[in-house]
Design a protein around this motif. Structure first.
Motif, PDB file in Angstrom:
ATOM      1  N   ALA A 149      -3.870  12.041  -4.229  1.00 35.10           N
ATOM      2  CA  ALA A 149      -2.965  10.902  -4.084  1.00 35.10           C
ATOM      3  C   ALA A 149      -3.417   9.950  -2.986  1.00 35.10           C
ATOM      4  N   THR A 150      -4.306  10.406  -2.107  1.00 38.09           N
ATOM      5  CA  THR A 150      -4.860   9.537  -1.072  1.00 38.09           C
ATOM      6  C   THR A 150      -6.112   8.824  -1.566  1.00 38.09           C
ATOM      7  N   LEU A 151      -7.005   9.565  -2.208  1.00 38.86           N
ATOM      8  CA  LEU A 151      -8.304   9.016  -2.577  1.00 38.86           C
ATOM      9  C   LEU A 151      -8.228   7.994  -3.711  1.00 38.86           C
ATOM     10  N   LEU A 152      -7.369   8.230  -4.695  1.00 32.45           N
ATOM     11  CA  LEU A 152      -7.311   7.308  -5.830  1.00 32.45           C
ATOM     12  C   LEU A 152      -6.865   5.897  -5.412  1.00 32.45           C
ATOM     13  N   PRO A 153      -5.736   5.760  -4.702  1.00 33.82           N
ATOM     14  CA  PRO A 153      -5.378   4.406  -4.227  1.00 33.82           C
ATOM     15  C   PRO A 153      -6.396   3.842  -3.242  1.00 33.82           C
ATOM     16  N   ALA A 154      -6.939   4.713  -2.372  1.00 33.84           N
ATOM     17  CA  ALA A 154      -7.920   4.228  -1.400  1.00 33.84           C
ATOM     18  C   ALA A 154      -9.134   3.652  -2.114  1.00 33.84           C
ATOM     19  N   GLY A 155      -9.573   4.323  -3.187  1.00 33.42           N
ATOM     20  CA  GLY A 155     -10.708   3.817  -3.942  1.00 33.42           C
ATOM     21  C   GLY A 155     -10.455   2.422  -4.492  1.00 33.42           C
ATOM     22  N   TYR A 156      -9.248   2.198  -4.987  1.00 32.03           N
ATOM     23  CA  TYR A 156      -8.918   0.866  -5.501  1.00 32.03           C
ATOM     24  C   TYR A 156      -8.908  -0.161  -4.382  1.00 32.03           C
ATOM     25  N   PHE A 157      -8.303   0.192  -3.245  1.00 26.74           N
ATOM     26  CA  PHE A 157      -8.234  -0.756  -2.138  1.00 26.74           C
ATOM     27  C   PHE A 157      -9.621  -1.021  -1.547  1.00 26.74           C
ATOM     28  N   TRP A 158     -10.507  -0.038  -1.580  1.00 35.66           N
ATOM     29  CA  TRP A 158     -11.881  -0.287  -1.133  1.00 35.66           C
ATOM     30  C   TRP A 158     -12.527  -1.388  -1.977  1.00 35.66           C
ATOM     31  N   ILE A 159     -12.330  -1.294  -3.288  1.00 33.54           N
ATOM     32  CA  ILE A 159     -12.949  -2.263  -4.198  1.00 33.54           C
ATOM     33  C   ILE A 159     -12.400  -3.666  -3.960  1.00 33.54           C
ATOM     34  N   VAL A 160     -11.071  -3.792  -3.922  1.00 31.33           N
ATOM     35  CA  VAL A 160     -10.496  -5.134  -3.784  1.00 31.33           C
ATOM     36  C   VAL A 160     -10.697  -5.680  -2.376  1.00 31.33           C
ATOM     37  N   ASP A 161     -10.766  -4.807  -1.384  1.00 34.59           N
ATOM     38  CA  ASP A 161     -11.063  -5.260  -0.032  1.00 34.59           C
ATOM     39  C   ASP A 161     -12.470  -5.846   0.026  1.00 34.59           C
ATOM     40  N   ARG A 162     -13.412  -5.176  -0.628  1.00 35.62           N
ATOM     41  CA  ARG A 162     -14.792  -5.699  -0.675  1.00 35.62           C
ATOM     42  C   ARG A 162     -14.830  -7.056  -1.382  1.00 35.62           C
TER      43      ARG A 162
ATOM     44  N   GLN B 249       0.828  -1.206   0.000  1.00 33.07           N
ATOM     45  CA  GLN B 249       0.000   0.000   0.000  1.00 33.07           C
ATOM     46  C   GLN B 249       0.862   1.256   0.000  1.00 33.07           C
ATOM     47  N   THR B 250       1.933   1.263   0.785  1.00 32.02           N
ATOM     48  CA  THR B 250       2.812   2.434   0.811  1.00 32.02           C
ATOM     49  C   THR B 250       3.433   2.686  -0.559  1.00 32.02           C
ATOM     50  N   LEU B 251       3.860   1.630  -1.246  1.00 29.29           N
ATOM     51  CA  LEU B 251       4.455   1.775  -2.568  1.00 29.29           C
ATOM     52  C   LEU B 251       3.422   2.217  -3.600  1.00 29.29           C
ATOM     53  N   VAL B 252       2.224   1.661  -3.531  1.00 36.30           N
ATOM     54  CA  VAL B 252       1.167   2.070  -4.454  1.00 36.30           C
ATOM     55  C   VAL B 252       0.859   3.556  -4.289  1.00 36.30           C
ATOM     56  N   VAL B 253       0.727   3.990  -3.044  1.00 39.64           N
ATOM     57  CA  VAL B 253       0.460   5.404  -2.773  1.00 39.64           C
ATOM     58  C   VAL B 253       1.622   6.272  -3.261  1.00 39.64           C
ATOM     59  N   ALA B 254       2.842   5.815  -3.019  1.00 37.81           N
ATOM     60  CA  ALA B 254       4.016   6.590  -3.426  1.00 37.81           C
ATOM     61  C   ALA B 254       4.089   6.744  -4.940  1.00 37.81           C
ATOM     62  N   PHE B 255       3.910   5.652  -5.676  1.00 37.82           N
ATOM     63  CA  PHE B 255       3.975   5.729  -7.135  1.00 37.82           C
ATOM     64  C   PHE B 255       2.826   6.566  -7.694  1.00 37.82           C
ATOM     65  N   ALA B 256       1.642   6.447  -7.085  1.00 37.24           N
ATOM     66  CA  ALA B 256       0.513   7.275  -7.522  1.00 37.24           C
ATOM     67  C   ALA B 256       0.804   8.750  -7.269  1.00 37.24           C
ATOM     68  N   LEU B 257       1.382   9.059  -6.116  1.00 35.05           N
ATOM     69  CA  LEU B 257       1.728  10.436  -5.781  1.00 35.05           C
ATOM     70  C   LEU B 257       2.714  11.014  -6.788  1.00 35.05           C
ATOM     71  N   HIS B 258       3.757  10.279  -7.108  1.00 36.28           N
ATOM     72  CA  HIS B 258       4.752  10.774  -8.048  1.00 36.28           C
ATOM     73  C   HIS B 258       4.201  10.825  -9.471  1.00 36.28           C
ATOM     74  N   ARG B 259       3.269   9.934  -9.786  1.00 37.88           N
ATOM     75  CA  ARG B 259       2.642  10.003 -11.116  1.00 37.88           C
ATOM     76  C   ARG B 259       1.784  11.253 -11.231  1.00 37.88           C
ATOM     77  N   LEU B 260       1.060  11.598 -10.173  1.00 41.35           N
ATOM     78  CA  LEU B 260       0.257  12.813 -10.182  1.00 41.35           C
ATOM     79  C   LEU B 260       1.138  14.056 -10.123  1.00 41.35           C
ATOM     80  N   GLY B 261       2.258  13.933  -9.425  1.00 43.96           N
ATOM     81  CA  GLY B 261       3.211  15.031  -9.312  1.00 43.96           C
ATOM     82  C   GLY B 261       2.925  15.923  -8.117  1.00 43.96           C
ATOM     83  N   PHE B 262       3.989  16.438  -7.531  1.00 47.82           N
ATOM     84  CA  PHE B 262       3.851  17.392  -6.428  1.00 47.82           C
ATOM     85  C   PHE B 262       5.096  18.264  -6.358  1.00 47.82           C
ATOM     86  N   ASP B 263       4.913  19.456  -5.814  1.00 47.92           N
ATOM     87  CA  ASP B 263       6.000  20.420  -5.693  1.00 47.92           C
ATOM     88  C   ASP B 263       6.387  20.542  -4.223  1.00 47.92           C
TER      89      ASP B 263
END
Length: 267
Positions: free
Chosen positions: A176-189, A90-104
């Motif tokens: 960067a929080t909501l997008l991975p969380a949405g995926y994990f909600w689905i697969v958790d269900r 989960q930490t890696l998924v969030v990290a890669f999503a964050l860097h894909r979205l980009g931040f300053d």
């Protein structure tokens, strides 16, 4: 009857493919930014293990959730191997999503404003106290109160450090929080539906959205939020340190000394 998938099979089907896809899509930073991004991810993974393991172990021993027969191969401190893998995944998924979205991560003087930092600290402390109160009030509030109390101290610390920065960049850390969380909600269900793990009814409120307990939704959002905030603040702190180092460099000090020397003809 088809047996429930094991925890490791769950990762092979749902976790590792999305992790690989995000790794492939993540930007390829170079030089110092690459080193800092890698260091930040490594630090956050280590913190995730150190901070989450005791809490997860306690909740499992209390019976807040359990696993299907044969779904768990190895345990340590009552925590299945699959859960330990989840911490890193989960930490890696969030990290890669964050860097894909980009931040300053650029530091600004307003980032040390007291108001957002104080507000964040108060909110985190209130979450800690409120969560512990809920968990002790009734068995059905154990999971809800536990997860709120678990995230409170971390958010308080993060906002104490960089509340001004977080207050001016909400789109970054929310997306960067909501997008991975949405995926994990689905697969958790899906995993709950297949029976890989079960959420105990006696330790939850019974409130669910499309069959997913609200406590699980809060958990994945909270875990992602702590990871995102930690990652952006890690690089933000380093940028702040760079600016302080540059301001106090010998060249800067020499220039300052030169400016203090009176020019010929000055009074």
């Amino acid at each position: 009857m088809i047996p429930a998938p094991t925890y490791l099979q769950f990762h092979l089907v749902f976790s590792l493919p999305v992790l690989a896809a995000l790794w492939y899509l993540a930007p390829r930073h170079v030089g110092r930014r690459r080193r800092r991004a890698a260091a930040g991810i490594a630090v956050l993974v280590a913190i995730a293990y150190a901070y989450t393991t005791p809490w997860i172990s306690y909740m499992i021993r209390r019976g807040a959730w359990s696993y299907a027969d044969g779904a768990v191969v190895v345990r340590a401190l009552s925590v299945p191997l699959g859960e330990y893998l989840y911490f890193a995944i989960q930490t890696l998924v969030v990290a890669f999503a964050l860097h894909r979205l980009g931040f300053d991560p650029t530091f600004r003087d307003s980032d040390f404003d007291r108001l957002p930092r104080a507000a964040g600290v108060l909110a985190g402390v209130a979450m800690l106290g409120g969560g512990l109160w809920l968990a002790s009030r009734d068995a059905s509030l154990l999971y809800l109160g536990g997860v709120i109390a678990w995230v409170g101290p971390v958010l308080a610390l993060q906002w104490a450090v960089g509340g001004g920065y977080l207050a001016r960049t909400p789109r970054t850390w929310l997306a960067a929080t909501l997008l991975p969380a949405g995926y994990f909600w689905i697969v958790d269900r899906i995993a709950i539906g297949m029976g890989t793990w079960r959420i105990a009814e006696e330790f939850t409120t019974g409130i669910a959205i499309l069959g997913l307990p609200i406590e699980e939704m809060i958990f994945f959002f909270a875990a992602g939020l702590m990871a995102v905030n930690g990652l952006v603040l890690f690089e933000w702190v380093l940028d702040w340190n760079d600016r302080g180092t540059a301001a106090g460099s010998p060249a800067e000090e020499a220039d300052a000394d030169t400016r203090l020397v009176p020019e010929p003809g000055d009074d």
